[in-house]
Design a protein around this motif. Sequence first.
Motif, PDB file in Angstrom:
ATOM      1  N   PRO A 410     -25.837   3.397   9.355  1.00 11.50           N
ATOM      2  CA  PRO A 410     -25.202   3.583   8.039  1.00 11.50           C
ATOM      3  C   PRO A 410     -24.159   2.515   7.711  1.00 11.50           C
ATOM      4  O   PRO A 410     -24.077   2.054   6.563  1.00 11.50           O
ATOM      5  CB  PRO A 410     -24.569   4.972   8.156  1.00 11.50           C
ATOM      6  CG  PRO A 410     -25.419   5.692   9.149  1.00 11.50           C
ATOM      7  CD  PRO A 410     -25.809   4.647  10.155  1.00 11.50           C
ATOM      8  N   GLU A 411     -23.367   2.108   8.691  1.00 10.78           N
ATOM      9  CA  GLU A 411     -22.354   1.075   8.446  1.00 10.78           C
ATOM     10  C   GLU A 411     -23.010  -0.251   8.080  1.00 10.78           C
ATOM     11  O   GLU A 411     -22.570  -0.946   7.158  1.00 10.78           O
ATOM     12  CB  GLU A 411     -21.488   0.891   9.690  1.00 10.78           C
ATOM     13  CG  GLU A 411     -20.402  -0.168   9.526  1.00 10.78           C
ATOM     14  CD  GLU A 411     -19.633  -0.432  10.800  1.00 10.78           C
ATOM     15  OE1 GLU A 411     -18.707  -1.263  10.759  1.00 10.78           O
ATOM     16  OE2 GLU A 411     -19.954   0.182  11.840  1.00 10.78           O
ATOM     17  N   VAL A 412     -24.072  -0.600   8.792  1.00  9.27           N
ATOM     18  CA  VAL A 412     -24.787  -1.845   8.495  1.00  9.27           C
ATOM     19  C   VAL A 412     -25.415  -1.779   7.106  1.00  9.27           C
ATOM     20  O   VAL A 412     -25.323  -2.729   6.318  1.00  9.27           O
ATOM     21  CB  VAL A 412     -25.869  -2.112   9.567  1.00  9.27           C
ATOM     22  CG1 VAL A 412     -26.688  -3.348   9.195  1.00  9.27           C
ATOM     23  CG2 VAL A 412     -25.228  -2.284  10.946  1.00  9.27           C
ATOM     24  N   MET A 413     -26.034  -0.651   6.785  1.00  7.58           N
ATOM     25  CA  MET A 413     -26.726  -0.525   5.501  1.00  7.58           C
ATOM     26  C   MET A 413     -25.747  -0.525   4.328  1.00  7.58           C
ATOM     27  O   MET A 413     -26.092  -0.954   3.219  1.00  7.58           O
ATOM     28  CB  MET A 413     -27.565   0.755   5.485  1.00  7.58           C
ATOM     29  CG  MET A 413     -28.701   0.762   6.495  1.00  7.58           C
ATOM     30  SD  MET A 413     -29.813  -0.668   6.360  1.00  7.58           S
ATOM     31  CE  MET A 413     -30.472  -0.414   4.707  1.00  7.58           C
ATOM     32  N   GLN A 414     -24.539  -0.060   4.563  1.00  8.26           N
ATOM     33  CA  GLN A 414     -23.543  -0.083   3.492  1.00  8.26           C
ATOM     34  C   GLN A 414     -23.222  -1.515   3.067  1.00  8.26           C
ATOM     35  O   GLN A 414     -23.092  -1.810   1.875  1.00  8.26           O
ATOM     36  CB  GLN A 414     -22.267   0.627   3.951  1.00  8.26           C
ATOM     37  CG  GLN A 414     -21.188   0.698   2.852  1.00  8.26           C
ATOM     38  CD  GLN A 414     -19.942   1.444   3.310  1.00  8.26           C
ATOM     39  OE1 GLN A 414     -19.939   2.069   4.365  1.00  8.26           O
ATOM     40  NE2 GLN A 414     -18.892   1.381   2.520  1.00  8.26           N
TER      41      GLN A 414
END
Length: 480
Positions: A410-414
Amino acid sequence: MFKGAEQKPRNLQEHPQVAYYGTLQYPHRLNFYDKPPLFDVTVEEFETCALDRLRILAEIESSAARNRSWEETKSVTHTQCLKYLPLSNNSATKMDLNAQRRKDHLGHFVLRLAFSRSEELRRRFVKAESTLFRIRYENDDSMERQQFLDSRDFNWILVDKDEMSEYRKELSSVSENEKFFKVKWTRVPDLVEKRRVFLKGGWAYVPAREQASVVYQDFEVQLMGALEMTNRALPRLDEDNRLLPILDNLCKGFLSGVPSDWVASAPGKEGEITADMVDDIAKQHYPLCMKNLHQNLRKDHHLKHFERLTYGLFLKVLGLSIDEAITFWRKSFTGGPAETKFDKEHKYNIRHSYGLEGRRANYPAKSCQQLLVSDSASYGCPYRYFTPDNLQTALLSAYSSQGLKSSDIPEVMQTVRSKHFHVACTRVFEITHSQYNVKKGEGVGSGESVTHPNQYTAKSMEMEKAVKENLKGEMGMEID
């Protein structure tokens, strides 16, 4: 203003370098950039000054995307400035202060030309430049900062004793035992919002400790106005075919979030990497873009022309010699073209990319910027071109063995959704190299973001090598 590359720039330093700021052509490190550079420069200097400044602005944007604290952003920016755009204080008598400040001045105006073209570019440029100005303001010597403030008319009015006495109660609720300045309240909307000023009759009474907010606001307003004026003058540049390609390249770099090409300080030495080593290196050290190309090659025993070119130049810079490259590609195409067909269709192109055929040029490997603005998902940046589902699957497939977990996605995709693609790649590097004590925010070193596939791979291999050498020294044995 601009001369051909064969001509030398005029030497503008007319005074001996001394500490007294009044004798300098650029008296202050702080600059509102009111006046354009009225001196001759080469096309090379025009581009170099802009690229070095762009590296810093891009890292400032990266810091925001990575949610760095203000102190972390200051630290990273200061490190980048020392490397690419140093500005010594006036007491540094052994430094060529005018040369440093001339470069700063010129680079700002070149980028102003490049980024005045659209509302988005202007907004991002003002935000990054304002952050850089604020960092310099906070880090400046207090005496030199005051000299800068005294050199300009900020249209603030010092509140006299009578007025201080009249509004003593109201002012004391804002700040005790301080001088106050008053300005029109529209000049300090941030202070009004935070209730850090006293408002009366359209005036904002600003305590001395908040004086910097007025300076920052003036800088932003003046720069935005200057960019809009520059935009109206841009059509006059259409006839200069030397400058427009440079400005276009700067825009692409800024929009992609990557400042410029990474240049290896110590490129891989031929012979250090063989064709048989590539699979292991790809598994342990590649960024996702090169992993994708390598996996497709292994799966299909084939890559299209631009895919081969991109991957081949990457391997070349990594240190694969021409003979090993031919061996690698010949083995990779097993089940593909026959021996004679390989020699006829592919061997020449491989030798050409090494500068041994055709123009015999030393072609560089493609940077993140070039991959981000490419027209194809097959050899472009996966963080930009893959669908969200495919990207998540590809990341977990490629990096689970190196410590990437589903909880990290999720952090990367944000960052991907906010179009800071190189930040996403940098975060993956940090996560997958945590065993080398790489922490969040450190990037590939000194807080720098990934800007080149070879940079990613070289740094990863360097970390592994350092660990092996340490173990070898401690245990007195070879570590494979």
